[in-house]
Design an enzyme around this catalytic site. Structure first.
Site, PDB file in Angstrom:
ATOM      1  N   GLU A 265      10.479   1.280  10.195  1.00  0.00           N
ATOM      2  CA  GLU A 265      11.670   2.424   9.857  1.00  0.00           C
ATOM      3  C   GLU A 265      10.837   3.058  10.005  1.00  0.00           C
ATOM      4  O   GLU A 265       9.697   4.379   9.309  1.00  0.00           O
ATOM      5  CB  GLU A 265      12.063   2.412   7.922  1.00  0.00           C
ATOM      6  CG  GLU A 265      12.243   0.893   7.805  1.00  0.00           C
ATOM      7  CD  GLU A 265      13.799   0.649   7.940  1.00  0.00           C
ATOM      8  OE1 GLU A 265      14.098   1.308   9.159  1.00  0.00           O
ATOM      9  OE2 GLU A 265      14.590   0.125   8.523  1.00  0.00           O
TER      10      GLU A 265
ATOM     11  N   CYS B   2      13.425  10.369   5.910  1.00  0.00           N
ATOM     12  CA  CYS B   2      13.609  10.306   7.289  1.00  0.00           C
ATOM     13  C   CYS B   2      14.417  10.373   8.346  1.00  0.00           C
ATOM     14  O   CYS B   2      15.177  10.312   9.534  1.00  0.00           O
ATOM     15  CB  CYS B   2      13.121   9.082   7.542  1.00  0.00           C
ATOM     16  SG  CYS B   2      14.296   7.711   6.311  1.00  0.00           S
TER      17      CYS B   2
ATOM     18  N   GLU C 159      10.979  16.022  14.889  1.00  0.00           N
ATOM     19  CA  GLU C 159      11.257  15.482  13.219  1.00  0.00           C
ATOM     20  C   GLU C 159      10.269  17.305  12.827  1.00  0.00           C
ATOM     21  O   GLU C 159       8.590  16.703  12.535  1.00  0.00           O
ATOM     22  CB  GLU C 159      10.500  14.374  12.778  1.00  0.00           C
ATOM     23  CG  GLU C 159      11.135  14.185  11.370  1.00  0.00           C
ATOM     24  CD  GLU C 159      10.862  13.049  10.863  1.00  0.00           C
ATOM     25  OE1 GLU C 159       9.873  12.669  11.218  1.00  0.00           O
ATOM     26  OE2 GLU C 159      11.709  12.210  10.597  1.00  0.00           O
TER      27      GLU C 159
ATOM     28  N   LYS D 168       0.757  -0.761  -0.192  1.00  0.00           N
ATOM     29  CA  LYS D 168      -0.091  -0.070  -0.590  1.00  0.00           C
ATOM     30  C   LYS D 168       1.085   0.953  -0.220  1.00  0.00           C
ATOM     31  O   LYS D 168       1.570   1.559   0.455  1.00  0.00           O
ATOM     32  CB  LYS D 168      -0.738   0.401   1.234  1.00  0.00           C
ATOM     33  CG  LYS D 168      -1.600   0.790   0.868  1.00  0.00           C
ATOM     34  CD  LYS D 168      -2.772   1.522   1.943  1.00  0.00           C
ATOM     35  CE  LYS D 168      -2.016   2.809   3.067  1.00  0.00           C
ATOM     36  NZ  LYS D 168      -2.072   3.901   1.953  1.00  0.00           N
TER      37      LYS D 168
HETATM   38  P1  NAD Z   1       2.680   8.248   7.654  1.00  0.00           P
HETATM   39  O1  NAD Z   1       3.342   7.471   9.488  1.00  0.00           O
HETATM   40  O2  NAD Z   1       1.499   9.003   8.390  1.00  0.00           O
HETATM   41  O3  NAD Z   1       2.072   7.230   6.770  1.00  0.00           O
HETATM   42  C1  NAD Z   1       2.642   6.093   6.187  1.00  0.00           C
HETATM   43  C2  NAD Z   1       2.062   4.606   5.697  1.00  0.00           C
HETATM   44  O4  NAD Z   1       1.163   4.601   6.206  1.00  0.00           O
HETATM   45  C3  NAD Z   1       0.840   5.246   4.450  1.00  0.00           C
HETATM   46  O5  NAD Z   1       0.728   4.668   3.588  1.00  0.00           O
HETATM   47  C4  NAD Z   1      -0.281   5.507   4.929  1.00  0.00           C
HETATM   48  O6  NAD Z   1      -1.289   6.132   4.510  1.00  0.00           O
HETATM   49  C5  NAD Z   1      -0.302   4.542   6.063  1.00  0.00           C
HETATM   50  N1  NAD Z   1      -1.006   4.584   6.991  1.00  0.00           N
HETATM   51  C6  NAD Z   1      -1.464   4.857   7.977  1.00  0.00           C
HETATM   52  N2  NAD Z   1      -2.745   5.462   8.878  1.00  0.00           N
HETATM   53  C7  NAD Z   1      -2.269   3.666   9.027  1.00  0.00           C
HETATM   54  C8  NAD Z   1      -3.477   3.305   9.863  1.00  0.00           C
HETATM   55  N3  NAD Z   1      -4.052   3.203  10.792  1.00  0.00           N
HETATM   56  N4  NAD Z   1      -2.634   1.430   9.295  1.00  0.00           N
HETATM   57  C9  NAD Z   1      -1.858   0.888   8.993  1.00  0.00           C
HETATM   58  N5  NAD Z   1      -1.466   1.790   7.993  1.00  0.00           N
HETATM   59  C10 NAD Z   1      -1.702   3.338   7.976  1.00  0.00           C
HETATM   60  O7  NAD Z   1       4.073   8.659   7.379  1.00  0.00           O
HETATM   61  P2  NAD Z   1       4.222  10.292   6.134  1.00  0.00           P
HETATM   62  O8  NAD Z   1       3.164  11.225   6.332  1.00  0.00           O
HETATM   63  O9  NAD Z   1       3.535   9.414   5.167  1.00  0.00           O
HETATM   64  O10 NAD Z   1       5.552   9.337   6.055  1.00  0.00           O
HETATM   65  C11 NAD Z   1       6.632  10.732   7.121  1.00  0.00           C
HETATM   66  C12 NAD Z   1       6.736   9.745   7.908  1.00  0.00           C
HETATM   67  O11 NAD Z   1       7.560   8.112   7.409  1.00  0.00           O
HETATM   68  C13 NAD Z   1       8.533  10.633   8.968  1.00  0.00           C
HETATM   69  O12 NAD Z   1       8.047  10.280  10.068  1.00  0.00           O
HETATM   70  C14 NAD Z   1       9.535  10.233   8.097  1.00  0.00           C
HETATM   71  O13 NAD Z   1      10.448   9.930   8.605  1.00  0.00           O
HETATM   72  C15 NAD Z   1       9.403   8.038   8.302  1.00  0.00           C
HETATM   73  N6  NAD Z   1      10.127   8.030   7.168  1.00  0.00           N
HETATM   74  C16 NAD Z   1      10.890   7.454   7.423  1.00  0.00           C
HETATM   75  C17 NAD Z   1      11.708   6.364   7.195  1.00  0.00           C
HETATM   76  C18 NAD Z   1      12.363   5.475   7.357  1.00  0.00           C
HETATM   77  O14 NAD Z   1      13.737   5.020   7.044  1.00  0.00           O
HETATM   78  N7  NAD Z   1      13.183   5.005   8.736  1.00  0.00           N
HETATM   79  C19 NAD Z   1      11.461   6.476   5.861  1.00  0.00           C
HETATM   80  C20 NAD Z   1      10.880   7.757   4.641  1.00  0.00           C
HETATM   81  C21 NAD Z   1       9.910   7.979   6.052  1.00  0.00           C
END
Ligand code: NAD
Length: 491
Positions: free
Chosen positions: A252, A286, A385, A177
């Site tokens: 991650e 991230c 962050e 997804k």
């Molecule tokens: P997010 O957590 O809002 O969303 C990530 C994914 O989770 C999306 O596909 C979203 O639709 C899904 N999601 C949201 N609620 C959910 C639920 N209840 N159940 C299942 N899936 C759900 O994050 P974002 O805004 O898309 O990304 C930003 C964050 O990601 C930042 O905090 C960043 O640091 C982190 N990030 C980490 C890495 C890493 O490698 N550590 C890489 C990229 C981004």
């Protein structure tokens, strides 16, 4: 541009016909609509993945056979590199050369895991030396099963590849997804996989919201493994959902990574890497090194240079030649980053440059790259962050102080150090409580090397051979080889 779900080798609308908008962050215009998967659609996808795993023989294929599919996917991505990079830019906002780099890396990731899949065939089963010579024992690795992969919007195709490539190499099947704001290239990945002849059900892509499609994946009893990249709060929900069924889980999450620059550093090089560490991908990274600690001797000079160079960054539509900073990904993200800057100011921080919408950009989610100083250590800007082009810069005196400041965080994803003194750089690298450490640079990432965080930045490692282990179980096979009866009950 694709608009349908990819389930069991076929393209279909969502079961209730609902769609969501694709917005170009450079123009704020709706450029497309994509199917919003329901829980019913996710169930179909999981059943297809289950069947592909349990009955259709994907895990029984040799590593070399699976590698052929992975290499075909890599070739398919490369064949359409320019087109896919363009889609990434209009979906995410990132400058085209960055998108192009991502797409090349995504193809490289499939090739890399193809090699590891082949090695799974060669790998002799590991013999375990036992103290008891009446038995022999060995360890074999087997795929976990159906993987639910949920990814964020900052590196849409690359994050998909970091999960799909090792999962398929290991012999798992996948329900992917993508983030709702950037789904275009995940659908292209499905199209490439289809063209590569990947058997139906091995890779399924369900676009839609986190709360409906994402939640349905994490709650599904037939998913064996959850692989997630995204924010901490959603990561917690995923871990809680995994706990119910004891699903395997790798996370991650976010970071607030430090970059320590000692006074013996070359200022030009330091400024370049500081900028790359926070302005690349509009700071929506991230591992971005968003807390910069500069030793007192060069602080004023370095800061002045950083501000000058930051103000020179060419901002614009990511498709335009020479642009190095595009719009942020969405209205929501823009609002959040602007609010974080305002909160920093209210807490006493000084805006050395940026902090506002660039002149002449009335539309699009643009923000000037921002340097903050005097940021209180207990303020949100220093601790949380921001996930935008915003860097906090602060002076320090001694090595000890720098290490203490750097490690004073609930996150531990990445850290960087710059010094002309190799021994000192090594010492500081070892002292950092972080999963990824850069010396004399910040951000370069390699498919071969482990990626993941300490502390609240996550659990598990992606990439390299560690990324493959994410999708493998370890089985012990022990044989009784003695001719003697066991002789416990029956003597
Ligand atoms: P997010 O957590 O809002 O969303 C990530 C994914 O989770 C999306 O596909 C979203 O639709 C899904 N999601 C949201 N609620 C959910 C639920 N209840 N159940 C299942 N899936 C759900 O994050 P974002 O805004 O898309 O990304 C930003 C964050 O990601 C930042 O905090 C960043 O640091 C982190 N990030 C980490 C890495 C890493 O490698 N550590 C890489 C990229 C981004």
């Amino acid at each position: 541009m694709r608009s349908e779900l990819y389930i069991d080798g076929t393209w279909r609308p969502s079961s209730d016909g609902r769609t969501f908008e694709v917005v170009d962050p450079a123009s704020e215009e709706v450029i497309h609509r994509i199917a919003a998967a329901t829980a019913e659609d996710v169930d179909l996808a999981v059943r297809a993945a289950r069947r592909a795993f349990d009955r259709d023989g994907w895990p029984q294929k040799t590593g070399a056979e699976r590698a052929r599919y992975l290499r075909a996917i890599a070739a398919g991505i490369r064949a359409r590199q320019a087109e896919i990079a363009r889609l990434e830019t209009i979906d995410n906002g990132k400058p085209l050369p960055e998108a192009d780099w991502d797409v090349a890396d995504a193809a490289g990731c499939f090739d890399f895991y193809a090699s590891l899949a082949e090695q799974l065939d060669d790998d002799p089963e590991e013999t375990i030396a036992l103290a008891d010579d009446r038995f022999t024992s060995r360890a074999v690795k087997e795929p976990i099963g159906v993987a639910g992969a949920i990814i964020p919007w900052n590196y849409p195709l690359l994050m998909a590849s970091w999960k799909v490539a090792p999962a398929l190499a290991a012999g798992c099947t996948v329900v992917l997804k993508p983030a709702e704001v950037t789904s275009l290239t995940a659908l292209e990945l499905a199209a490439v996989a289809e063209e590569a002849g990947l058997p139906p059900g091995v890779l399924n892509v369900v676009t839609g919201s986190g709360t409906v499609a994402g939640q349905a994946i994490i709650d599904h009893r037939d998913v064996d493994k959850l692989a997630f990249t995204g924010s901490g709060p959603v990561g917690s929900k995923i871990m809680a959902a995994a706990a119910r069924d004891i699903k395997r889980v790798s996370l991650e999450l976010g970071g607030k990574s430090p970059f320590v620059v000692f006074a013996d550093s070359d200022i030009d090089k330091a400024v370049e890497w500081i900028m790359f560490g926070i302005f690349w991908n509009q700071g929506q990274v991230c591992s971005a090194t968003s807390r910069v600690l500069v030793q007192e001797g060069i602080y004023a000079k370095l800061l002045a240079r950083l501000v000058t160079e930051t103000d020179r960054i060419r901002i614009g539509n990511g498709l335009d030649e020479g642009v190095l900073l595009g719009p942020l990904v969405s209205k929501k993200q823009h609002e959040q980053v602007v609010a974080a800057i305002e909160a920093a100011k209210a807490a006493g921080a000084t805006v050395a440059c940026g902090g506002t919408r660039p002149e002449g950009f009335d539309r699009g989610y643009y923000l000037r790259p921002t340097v903050l100083t005097d940021v209180p250590l207990d303020s949100a800007a220093w601790v949380e962050e921001i996930f935008g082009p915003v860097v906090c810069v602060r002076p320090f005196g001694t090595e000890e102080e720098a290490i203490a400041l750097a490690n004073d965080s609930r996150f531990g994803l990445a850290a960087a150090v710059m010094s002309a003194d190799d021994a000192r750089a090594e010492r500081v690298a070892k002292a950092f409580r972080a999963g990824i450490v850069w010396i004399n640079c910040s951000q370069p990432t390699f498919t071969e090397a482990p990626w993941g965080g300490y502390k609240q930045s996550g659990i598990g490692r992606e990439l390299g051979r560690w990324g493959l282990d994410n999708y493998l179980e370890v089985k012990q096979i022990t044989r009784y080889v003695s001719g003697e009866p066991w002789g416990w009950y029956i003597r």
